[in-house]
Design a protein around this motif. Structure first.
Motif, PDB file in Angstrom:
ATOM      1  N   PRO A  44       0.835  -1.202   0.000  1.00 52.37           N
ATOM      2  CA  PRO A  44       0.000   0.000   0.000  1.00 52.37           C
ATOM      3  C   PRO A  44       0.869   1.251   0.000  1.00 52.37           C
ATOM      4  O   PRO A  44       1.934   1.293   0.640  1.00 52.37           O
ATOM      5  CB  PRO A  44      -0.792  -0.124   1.305  1.00 52.37           C
ATOM      6  N   ALA A  45       0.443   2.275  -0.717  1.00 55.73           N
ATOM      7  CA  ALA A  45       1.246   3.494  -0.834  1.00 55.73           C
ATOM      8  C   ALA A  45       1.584   4.097   0.527  1.00 55.73           C
ATOM      9  O   ALA A  45       2.664   4.681   0.708  1.00 55.73           O
ATOM     10  CB  ALA A  45       0.513   4.521  -1.699  1.00 55.73           C
ATOM     11  N   GLY A  46       0.691   3.939   1.485  1.00 53.47           N
ATOM     12  CA  GLY A  46       0.933   4.493   2.816  1.00 53.47           C
ATOM     13  C   GLY A  46       2.079   3.835   3.556  1.00 53.47           C
ATOM     14  O   GLY A  46       2.560   4.373   4.568  1.00 53.47           O
ATOM     15  N   GLU A  47       2.549   2.679   3.082  1.00 54.29           N
ATOM     16  CA  GLU A  47       3.675   2.001   3.730  1.00 54.29           C
ATOM     17  C   GLU A  47       5.025   2.415   3.155  1.00 54.29           C
ATOM     18  O   GLU A  47       6.071   2.022   3.688  1.00 54.29           O
ATOM     19  CB  GLU A  47       3.514   0.486   3.596  1.00 54.29           C
ATOM     20  N   LEU A  48       5.025   3.184   2.082  1.00 59.37           N
ATOM     21  CA  LEU A  48       6.287   3.635   1.498  1.00 59.37           C
ATOM     22  C   LEU A  48       6.927   4.676   2.410  1.00 59.37           C
ATOM     23  O   LEU A  48       6.249   5.551   2.951  1.00 59.37           O
ATOM     24  CB  LEU A  48       6.039   4.238   0.110  1.00 59.37           C
ATOM     25  N   ARG A  49       8.242   4.588   2.571  1.00 61.28           N
ATOM     26  CA  ARG A  49       8.957   5.475   3.472  1.00 61.28           C
ATOM     27  C   ARG A  49       9.945   6.359   2.722  1.00 61.28           C
ATOM     28  O   ARG A  49      10.665   5.902   1.838  1.00 61.28           O
ATOM     29  CB  ARG A  49       9.707   4.650   4.541  1.00 61.28           C
ATOM     30  N   ARG A  50       9.967   7.635   3.103  1.00 59.33           N
ATOM     31  CA  ARG A  50      10.796   8.629   2.422  1.00 59.33           C
ATOM     32  C   ARG A  50      12.221   8.668   2.968  1.00 59.33           C
ATOM     33  O   ARG A  50      12.494   8.264   4.093  1.00 59.33           O
ATOM     34  CB  ARG A  50      10.190  10.015   2.609  1.00 59.33           C
ATOM     35  N   GLN A  51      13.113   9.205   2.143  1.00 62.55           N
ATOM     36  CA  GLN A  51      14.463   9.530   2.606  1.00 62.55           C
ATOM     37  C   GLN A  51      14.380  10.590   3.699  1.00 62.55           C
ATOM     38  O   GLN A  51      13.509  11.457   3.683  1.00 62.55           O
ATOM     39  CB  GLN A  51      15.303  10.107   1.462  1.00 62.55           C
ATOM     40  N   HIS A  52      15.333  10.573   4.619  1.00 61.82           N
ATOM     41  CA  HIS A  52      15.445  11.622   5.630  1.00 61.82           C
ATOM     42  C   HIS A  52      16.522  12.602   5.177  1.00 61.82           C
ATOM     43  O   HIS A  52      17.670  12.550   5.613  1.00 61.82           O
ATOM     44  CB  HIS A  52      15.788  11.028   6.993  1.00 61.82           C
ATOM     45  N   SER A  53      16.145  13.486   4.285  1.00 65.02           N
ATOM     46  CA  SER A  53      17.085  14.443   3.715  1.00 65.02           C
ATOM     47  C   SER A  53      16.392  15.782   3.515  1.00 65.02           C
ATOM     48  O   SER A  53      15.300  15.833   2.947  1.00 65.02           O
ATOM     49  CB  SER A  53      17.625  13.941   2.368  1.00 65.02           C
ATOM     50  N   ALA A  54      17.048  16.859   3.975  1.00 67.94           N
ATOM     51  CA  ALA A  54      16.467  18.184   3.790  1.00 67.94           C
ATOM     52  C   ALA A  54      16.432  18.578   2.321  1.00 67.94           C
ATOM     53  O   ALA A  54      15.532  19.305   1.885  1.00 67.94           O
ATOM     54  CB  ALA A  54      17.259  19.218   4.582  1.00 67.94           C
ATOM     55  N   ILE A  55      17.397  18.117   1.543  1.00 72.69           N
ATOM     56  CA  ILE A  55      17.521  18.535   0.148  1.00 72.69           C
ATOM     57  C   ILE A  55      16.848  17.542  -0.801  1.00 72.69           C
ATOM     58  O   ILE A  55      16.043  17.926  -1.650  1.00 72.69           O
ATOM     59  CB  ILE A  55      18.996  18.709  -0.244  1.00 72.69           C
ATOM     60  N   MET A  56      17.183  16.281  -0.715  1.00 72.20           N
ATOM     61  CA  MET A  56      16.677  15.285  -1.660  1.00 72.20           C
ATOM     62  C   MET A  56      15.326  14.726  -1.221  1.00 72.20           C
ATOM     63  O   MET A  56      15.042  14.616  -0.030  1.00 72.20           O
ATOM     64  CB  MET A  56      17.677  14.147  -1.821  1.00 72.20           C
ATOM     65  N   ASN A  57      14.507  14.361  -2.205  1.00 72.04           N
ATOM     66  CA  ASN A  57      13.165  13.890  -1.900  1.00 72.04           C
ATOM     67  C   ASN A  57      12.829  12.659  -2.736  1.00 72.04           C
ATOM     68  O   ASN A  57      12.650  12.757  -3.950  1.00 72.04           O
ATOM     69  CB  ASN A  57      12.135  14.987  -2.196  1.00 72.04           C
ATOM     70  N   SER A  58      12.759  11.528  -2.101  1.00 73.67           N
ATOM     71  CA  SER A  58      12.315  10.310  -2.774  1.00 73.67           C
ATOM     72  C   SER A  58      12.034   9.252  -1.714  1.00 73.67           C
ATOM     73  O   SER A  58      11.918   9.561  -0.528  1.00 73.67           O
ATOM     74  CB  SER A  58      13.362   9.813  -3.770  1.00 73.67           C
ATOM     75  N   TYR A  59      11.962   8.015  -2.159  1.00 70.16           N
ATOM     76  CA  TYR A  59      11.631   6.896  -1.279  1.00 70.16           C
ATOM     77  C   TYR A  59      12.854   6.024  -1.036  1.00 70.16           C
ATOM     78  O   TYR A  59      13.707   5.870  -1.913  1.00 70.16           O
ATOM     79  CB  TYR A  59      10.506   6.063  -1.899  1.00 70.16           C
ATOM     80  N   ARG A  60      12.913   5.459   0.157  1.00 69.32           N
ATOM     81  CA  ARG A  60      14.021   4.561   0.483  1.00 69.32           C
ATOM     82  C   ARG A  60      13.970   3.298  -0.378  1.00 69.32           C
ATOM     83  O   ARG A  60      15.002   2.758  -0.764  1.00 69.32           O
ATOM     84  CB  ARG A  60      13.956   4.179   1.962  1.00 69.32           C
TER      85      ARG A  60
END
Length: 400
Positions: free
Chosen positions: A376-392
Motif C-alpha cells: 500500500p502506498a501508505g507504507e512507502l517510506r521517504r528519505q530523511h534528507s532536507a535537500i533530496m526527496n524520494s523513497y528509500r
C-alpha cells in the motif's frame, strides 16, 4: 517567529501535507536541521521564484560555511562540513560561478545529451532484462539508482568495478547527521582524489581526464576545484535523477489506469514526468543560500547572515500558480515549475535528467504495462534528507 519542526521524525513521510499547510499559513518559516543548523524556509511560488535570482541571497562557499560552522559550534556538534560545501559551481556566484561551470557545461548540451540516448536505452534495457517478474522487486535498488549512476560514472570515467560504494556514500551524505555525512564525505573524497591522480597519469576519453589535462588558460581549475567539481557531479549527477525516476513510477502506479494508458500513448510520458517534477519534486529544497543583508519575505524580515532554503516542493504545489495544485494530473501543463531552479544556477543537468527519466519510463511501461505497487502506498517510506526527496525503497510487482 516559532521554530517549525520541518525536519522532525514525523515530517519526512508527511512532507507534502505539512509543507502545504505551512505554505498556507505563512510565506516563510524557521526550521532546524537534524545537525543543529538553523534555516529559513520560503514556501510560496512567487516568493520562491524571486528568491532563486535574488542577489541578496548568496551562494558563496567561504561565507556560507562560516555561518554553518558558527551555528554548529553553538549547537555543540562537530563543525566538520561535507565536501559538498567545497568551492564548486553550486556554491559560487558571479564570475567565479561562470568560471567553474564552463568546463563541464559542454558535456550537457542538447546535442551531447541526444548523442547519449542510445547508450541510455542500452543500459535501461539491460537493467530491465534482469528485473524479476515472479516476485516483488525494489525498483530503487534494481533500476532507479543503477541507471543514472552508470551514466554519470561513464561520463566521468569512473571504472565499472569501483562504482559500488558510491551509492552508499551518497546516501550518507544526504542524511544531515555528522556521524553519517563525515565518514561518507571523507571516503568519497579519498576515492575521487585517487581516481583524479590516476587520470593525470593515464588519461582517457572522459570528463575527469578533460578537467585535469593542461589547458594553458588562466581559467583552468585548481586541484581542489577539480575535486569538488567531480564530487558534486557524482552526487548530483545520479541522486536527483534516481529520485525523479522513482517518484514518477510511484505516482503513475498510484492509479493503474495512468500506467496502462501511457503504454498506449508513449508520447505522453514527457508531460507526465513534468507533472511529477511539479507535484513531488525530486529536490525538496533548493541548496543552501545565505542572506548578505536583511531580506523581507511577506511581513517577515530574515536577518543578515542567515541560511535560507527555497522549498521547491511547496512552491510547486502553490494553488496561486497551479489550479488544483494538490492533485496529481499527468496530463496537466506543468510548465513553470521550479524543480530545476532558475537563473545562473539553473540545473546544468536538466536535459540529461529528462532524457534518462523518459528512457527509463518508456522501457518500464512498454515491458511491464500491468505493473503495480507491491505494498500500500501508505507504507512507502521517504528519505530523511532536507535537500533530496524520494523513497528509500519502491517495491513493485511487474507482472499481472
Amino acid at each position: 517567529m516559532p521554530v517549525e519542526r520541518l525536519f522532525s521524525e514525523e515530517y519526512w513521510d508527511n512532507a507534502l501535507a505539512i509543507g502545504d499547510a505551512l505554505r498556507e499559513r505563512a510565506p516563510v518559516h524557521q526550521a532546524v536541521l537534524p545537525n543543529g543548523v538553523r534555516a529559513w524556509v520560503i514556501t510560496r511560488y512567487d516568493d520562491a521564484r524571486a528568491a532563486l535570482v535574488d542577489p541578496r541571497l548568496r551562494k558563496d562557499a567561504p561565507k556560507l560555511n562560516a555561518i554553518q560552522r558558527r551555528q554548529l559550534e553553538a549547537a555543540g556538534v562537530s563543525t566538520d562540513l561535507s565536501h559538498l560545501f567545497d568551492p564548486h559551481m553550486l556554491f559560487r556566484d558571479g564570475p567565479e560561478h561562470a568560471r567553474l561551470r564552463a568546463p563541464v557545461a559542454a558535456e550537457f548540451t542538447a546535442r551531447r545529451v541526444e548523442g547519449l540516448r542510445p547508450r541510455i536505452r542500452e543500459l535501461a534495457a539491460g537493467l530491465a532484462d534482469a528485473l524479476p517478474t515472479d516476485r516483488a522487486v525494489d525498483l530503487v535498488d534494481a533500476f532507479s539508482f543503477p541507471l543514472p549512476l552508470t551514466v554519470i560514472c561513464e561520463l566521468l570515467g569512473v571504472p565499472e568495478l569501483e562504482r559500488r560504494p558510491l551509492r552508499e556514500w551518497t546516501t550518507g551524505l544526504m542524511q544531515d547527521h555528522p556521524d553519517q555525512t563525515g565518514p561518507a564525505s571523507r571516503a568519497m573524497a579519498a576515492f575521487l582524489e585517487s581516481l583524479i591522480e590516476d587520470k593525470r597519469h593515464t588519461p582517457g576519453d572522459d570528463l575527469i581526464s578533460s578537467l585535469v589535462s593542461p589547458s594553458g588558460t588562466a581559467d583552468r581549475l585548481q586541484p581542489e576545484e577539480i575535486l569538488s567539481t567531480v564530487f558534486l557531479m557524482v552526487v548530483a549527477g545520479h541522486e536527483t535523477t534516481a529520485n525523479l525516476i522513482t517518484n514518477s513510477v510511484r505516482w503513475l502506479l498510484d492509479d493503474a489506469r495512468r500506467w496502462s494508458s501511457l503504454a498506449q500513448n508513449l508520447d505522453a510520458i514527457p508531460a507526465a514526468i513534468n507533472e511529477v517534477l511539479r507535484f513531488d519534486s525530486p529536490v525538496r529544497m533548493a541548496t543552501y543560500r545565505f542572506t548578505a543583508e536583511p531580506v523581507t519575505i511577506g511581513e517577515t524580515v530574515i536577518p543578515q547572515d542567515e541560511i535560507v532554503f527555497v522549498s521547491l516542493q511547496t512552491a510547486n504545489r502553490d494553488h496561486c500558480r497551479f489550479a488544483e495544485a494538490g492533485t496529481f494530473d499527468p496530463g496537466r501543463d506543468a510548465r513553470g515549475h521550479l524543480s530545476f531552479g532558475r537563473g545562473p544556477h539553473f540545473c546544468l543537468g536538466r536535459g540529461l535528467a529528462l532524457a534518462e527519466a523518459e528512457v527509463a519510463l518508456t522501457e518500464l511501461i512498454t515491458r511491464f504495462p500491468h505493473a503495480r505497487l507491491a505494498v500500500p502506498a501508505g507504507e512507502l517510506r521517504r528519505q530523511h534528507s532536507a535537500i533530496m526527496n524520494s523513497y528509500r525503497a519502491l517495491p513493485v510487482r511487474l507482472a499481472s
